[in-house]
Design a protein around this motif. Structure first.
Motif: not given
Lengths: 393, 273
Positions: A200-220
């Motif tokens: 919603h900060k770049l002209h899309a609607p509210k209720g959608i977000g993004v998390l980028y996780v670099r390939r190889g990064t441990k993730f939980s």
């Protein structure tokens, strides 16, 4: 009355192209992307395309993108995941000027036994890099620093900071909610492990977000459930939101130059004219390393809420760092961290522009703002004192 | 966005009585820029001792401006005795209500009024008495006690909304809760018929804690001589002994406070020893 919107760091208008792209997925194409029929399969392909568009905006690979519900969810997921993947480290490094999505989370984690270091900023909102370097220790699990500040627009040197963290085996997360779409970002050229932003900060609607996780990064994962997002975020996809985000990201990638030329020119015009025409005003934050769309201006001897409400009478939308607008009784933590005097902090106004603003709008704001400040200053007992001391000298 | 009433909006956009008065009869300044609001009011009496004009200047949000504008309107035509009966609730009601978190604006108005009346009478301000509880906003236990009592507040959040106390670092929340607990027990005690001994004790306490510090501020003092039924007999000491306004102080400060804290039936009388 028409709305004159200069509050784009709070949220943005949904771009007409974005709305058009998402509408079919709220009406006819309601299939579940996980289904085995082609009705759902079509939706899955659209999501894959949106993931690619989203990745392109920040120079990432599509599989490094996780769709979430908002910036706050991304921030929470990133920091908690880092702690989970480094169970023997319990130290978090962050800054004093973070958004509550990171700041309040860290305060919460300190009650769960984490040690938190909040790096100070100087009077212009710039990070104390010396303190930052000293704070990194063998116990540090994760660093979380915002790319750009929502109130002042000041940009942190996150690339340098991330490199320093990587050299010490520390995970680095950045809240890029304000930076994404406004300045060029290429994750291939950084050592940042995780990055959050919001639609919603770049002209899309509210209720959608993004998390980028670099390939190889441990993730939980934070949300545990189905296999969606390759098991990294359970829950049926917000299909229309994701498709809208994809479109918004491709528009943002095309418009980032415009942000740094046309939008910047409008912002500078607004800022310079206000400084010229209204006495006792000051810009908060470093003006060199700053987002092109943001200006934070203090009008001394007046209180921000009054300014906002008087501008509101003309349909002008902006924000303030004053106590009265926050309901918290204290002025913004960002301005306080910068050591902005109370007289200045209470009278601070943030204007944040977008590609949809025009020169005529900027001129209208200036035309209305000059008498508004004058009127409020005439009410202010401090203004008298200043005028009086001017006469005496 | 705050849910302001039309009247608040009107008084904010078209504030009445902005300015200053030359040679005012009563004038006061309360609050500070660090706290986020500051209010200066002044009034002038006519030949019948009624308020002919009242003016204000303020640094504050929309509701602070509206509260000051409303207060100055309310004051006009009143005697000082009538004016000092105005409470923060009256100001809020005049404006068609204020959002909870903005009630402190009406309290600021009442404080300014009280201080201006004290200034008119030549008394020192009442507000600064007591022990500092909230360091962030400079609020004393007396101010909190009073807000709790007059507005029937029951939570720390309420107290923050009305006085700002506790709105900063939050270190004083426990102390505020203790004050609430203490004040809210008192009216219950009062409702039960007091024994003579309890009444005497409460009168003594009120004199020592609430009244004598005020008088001492100006070098004066009183001494409790006796209590006969509802008659409280006192003798004047210090500068009070030579003060012509002493009978007035006795009625308006001493008796009023005892009415508020102990019983409305009490009558204060001066005895010459």
């Amino acid at each position: 009355m028409t709305t004159l919107y200069l509050d784009n760091n709070a949220t943005t208008m949904v771009a007409p192209e974005v709305l058009e792209a998402m509408l079919p997925y709220l009406k006819d194409h309601y299939g579940n992307p996980s289904s085995m029929h082609s009705f759902g399969g079509h939706v899955a392909r659209k999501i894959a395309a949106a993931r690619e568009e989203t990745a392109n905006l920040i120079g990432a690979d599509p599989e490094e993108i996780i769709f979430t519900s908002c910036g706050t969810e991304s921030d929470n997921t990133a920091i908690r995941s880092a702690l989970a993947s480094m169970p023997d480290r319990r130290h978090i490094v962050t800054s004093r000027v973070e958004h509550p999505a990171v700041k309040v989370l860290c305060e919460h984690l300190s009650k769960e036994g984490c040690r938190i270091t909040e790096i100070a900023v100087d009077g212009q909102g710039r990070l104390d890099m010396e303190q930052y370097e000293k704070s990194l220790s063998k116990d540090t699990a994760v660093v979380s620093l915002m790319w750009a500040n929502n109130e002042t627009g000041v940009i942190f040197p996150v690339k340098t900071a991330a490199q320093m963290a990587r050299e010490r085996g520390i995970l680095f997360h950045t809240d890029a909610v304000q930076a994404a779409g406004k300045i060029p970002i290429d994750m291939k050229r950084t050592a940042i492990d995780m990055l959050s932003f919001s639609g919603h900060k770049l002209h899309a609607p509210k209720g959608i977000g993004v998390l980028y996780v670099r390939r190889g990064t441990k993730f939980s994962p934070f949300l545990i459930g189905g296999h969606q997002e390759r098991g990294r975020r359970g829950g049926t996809e917000s299909v229309a939101g994701i498709i809208a985000l994809g479109k918004a990201c491709s528009l943002a990638a095309a418009n980032v130059n415009l942000e740094n030329s046309a939008v910047k020119a409008l912002r500078d015009r607004l800022e310079q004219t206000i400084l010229q025409r209204i006495s006792d005003t000051k810009i908060n934050g470093n003006t060199k390393e700053r987002l092109p769309n943001t200006t934070n201006i203090s009008f001394e001897f007046v209180e921000g809420e009054g300014i906002l409400l008087m501008m509101n009478e003309y349909g002008i939308c902006a924000s303030s760092g004053s106590a009265c607008t926050s309901g918290s009784l204290q002025p913004s933590h960002v301005l306080r961290a910068m050591g902005v005097p109370f007289t200045m902090a209470h009278g601070s106004i943030r204007f944040s522009l977008s590609i949809y603003n025009t020169e005529a709008e900027i001129d209208f704001v200036i035309e209305k703002l000059v008498p508004i400040i004058d009127r409020l200053r005439r009410l202010s007992p401090y203004w008298d004192d200043v005028k009086q001391s001017c006469v005496l000298h | 966005m705050w849910d302001y009433s039309d009247k608040v909006r009107d008084h904010f956009l078209n504030p009445r009585n902005v300015g200053e008065i030359e040679n005012p009869d009563g004038v006061a300044e309360v609050g500070s820029i660090a706290c986020g609001d500051m209010l200066k009011i002044a009034f002038k009496l006519d030949e019948n001792k009624r308020i002919r004009d009242a003016k204000f200047k303020t640094f504050g949000c929309a509701s602070a401006i509206a509260s000051a504008s409303a207060l100055t309107e309310m004051l006009k035509g009143l005697t000082v005795e009538e004016a000092e009966k105005i409470t923060n609730q009256d100001i809020a009601e005049y404006l068609g209500g204020l959002p909870d978190a903005k009630m402190h604006c009406s309290v600021l108005g009442r404080e300014a009024l009280e201080k201006a009346v004290a200034n008119y009478r030549g008394l020192s301000p009442v507000m600064l008495e007591g022990t500092l509880i909230c360091e962030c906003f400079g609020v004393t236990d007396k101010e909190i006690e009073r807000a709790v009592r007059e507005n029937d507040l029951s939570t720390v959040d309420d107290v923050t909304h009305y006085t700002k106390a506790g709105g900063g670092c939050g270190k004083c929340h426990t102390a505020i809760q203790e004050i609430i607990d203490r004040v809210r027990i008192q009216p219950m005690k009062k409702k039960q018929a007091m024994t003579n001994l309890q009444k005497i004790k409460l009168i003594e306490e009120t004199l020592d804690r609430e009244i004598r510090p005020l008088l001492k501020h100006d070098g004066g003092d009183i001494e409790l001589v006796d209590i006969i039924d509802n008659r409280v007999l006192v003798a004047k000491r210090g500068t009070c002994a030579a003060c012509q306004a002493f009978p007035q102080t006795l009625k308006e400060v001493v008796e009023k406070k005892l009415h508020e804290m102990v019983s409305p039936d009490l009558v204060v009388e001066e005895v010459v020893q």
